[in-house]
Design an enzyme around this catalytic site. Sequence first.
Site, PDB file in Angstrom:
ATOM      1  N   ASP A 121     -17.379  13.041  -6.815  1.00 26.43           N
ATOM      2  CA  ASP A 121     -17.192  14.016  -7.897  1.00 26.43           C
ATOM      3  C   ASP A 121     -18.468  14.783  -8.279  1.00 26.43           C
ATOM      4  O   ASP A 121     -18.433  15.595  -9.213  1.00 26.43           O
ATOM      5  CB  ASP A 121     -16.619  13.323  -9.144  1.00 26.43           C
ATOM      6  CG  ASP A 121     -15.142  13.010  -8.982  1.00 26.43           C
ATOM      7  OD1 ASP A 121     -14.430  13.840  -8.390  1.00 26.43           O
ATOM      8  OD2 ASP A 121     -14.705  11.945  -9.425  1.00 26.43           O
ATOM      9  N   ASP A 183      -9.032  16.460  -3.719  1.00 26.46           N
ATOM     10  CA  ASP A 183      -9.970  16.984  -4.715  1.00 26.46           C
ATOM     11  C   ASP A 183     -11.370  17.185  -4.133  1.00 26.46           C
ATOM     12  O   ASP A 183     -12.137  18.016  -4.594  1.00 26.46           O
ATOM     13  CB  ASP A 183     -10.077  16.032  -5.912  1.00 26.46           C
ATOM     14  CG  ASP A 183      -8.789  15.289  -6.226  1.00 26.46           C
ATOM     15  OD1 ASP A 183      -8.001  15.036  -5.287  1.00 26.46           O
ATOM     16  OD2 ASP A 183      -8.566  14.942  -7.384  1.00 26.46           O
TER      17      ASP A 183
HETATM   18  N1  GLY Z   1     -10.065  14.705  -9.463  1.00 27.44           N
HETATM   19  C1  GLY Z   1      -9.005  14.118 -10.165  1.00 27.44           C
HETATM   20  C2  GLY Z   1      -7.955  15.036 -10.671  1.00 27.44           C
HETATM   21  O1  GLY Z   1      -7.750  16.144 -10.215  1.00 27.44           O
HETATM   22  O2  GLY Z   1      -7.279  14.620 -11.558  1.00 27.44           O
END
Ligand code: GLY
Length: 406
Positions: A121, A183
């Site tokens: 992330d 993601d």
């Molecule tokens: N990266 C997690 C989401 O999109 O909820």
Amino acid sequence: MKKIVVGLAVMLGFCTCTHKPSGTLDVNKALDYCAAQAQRTLTELKTDSGIDYTMMPRNIMADEHHWNCRKATKEEWCAGFWPGVLWYDYEYTQDKHILEEAKKFTNSLEFLSQIPAYDHDLGFLVFCSYGNGYRLTKNPAYKKVILDTADSLSALFNPVVGTMLSWPREVEPRNWPHNTIMDNMINLEMLFWAAKNGGNPYLYDIAVSHADKTMKCHFRPDYTSYHVAVYDTISGNLIKGVTHQGYADSTMWARGQAWAIYGYTVVYRETKDPKYLDFAQKVTDVYLERLPEDKVPYWDFDDPSIPNAPRDASAAAVVASSLLELSTYLPNGTGKRYRDAAVEMLTSLSSDNYQSGKSNPSFLLHSVGHWPAHSEIDASIIYADYYYIEALLRLKRLQEGKNVIK
Ligand code: GLY
């Protein structure tokens, strides 16, 4: 029957917006609204001892009226969105007070550039905050944070598989030897940026490798995506595609598909390889074809409780923003179709059905964070606001005849 369905949805508290987006979108009015709501948030965050710049607005549940904030830690994947919102707000308002607040919240994330990657992330965390900060200020200290963080992120790349590991913490408990989630496509933007701004050129190569392997393994034949691709670390082959935040392994989770649309649009921007432009359109078209009338998706396109399922305004905001960019890479007809779709999405999001208005200081209602975990259902969530204001600014630039991407 329709009355019963709508009544049930109202009882459950979900948005019952089944109509077409109406009216014309006034982009400046929507941006003024965002600026006013952001100011409301700043006022609310102020206590007698001032603002705690390490506490980031994260969500407001449907029955609440104030932000739940979370400490900016390596585990809090959303900590970069509020600083990002403030940078966009500053870009629009040119208000020096907002600039100062954007800097202070951004500085709380510097530690991420000095520790090993906890998970993938880092792009969300550092590029939404420092990335926008550097774009607008050219502060060399910001550039260093981005370059150092991109290096940390690259440590998650597995050359046998050809993608980045998204969640090291899930390797053992789930027996997911190498897991990559959709993601993760969003984090490539920071690698591309670093490679062309003084970072290691290898960062470009791993971003391209990640995009290629994901294109090959992370989609079904109809171009809908799995949330998680699990790979074998010895052969590098796909073991299985599963879900984590979607309804089921076989369904199209709205935000996952939104990340795919956004991600491949960025990969085309950075590589100019037409195969990514073609792919971005394919993953977009399957999403557009299945949208409800107001262009804001149900949280998962295959939730059997549709039309009583909640919408996901965050997915709509992510897609609107990326379609405005994608539209600029295509000839008039196709480009206009995507741009019109984005405007319809933003028109819906800017209506009373989706704007929070007086009810709370966020920009938008009706997002879903993690349905299977019963978390953030039909809530205001900070990343919806981030992509909403980004999309509005992009549309404003388009309307002024400027490039969407600065
Ligand atoms: N990266 C997690 C989401 O999109 O909820």
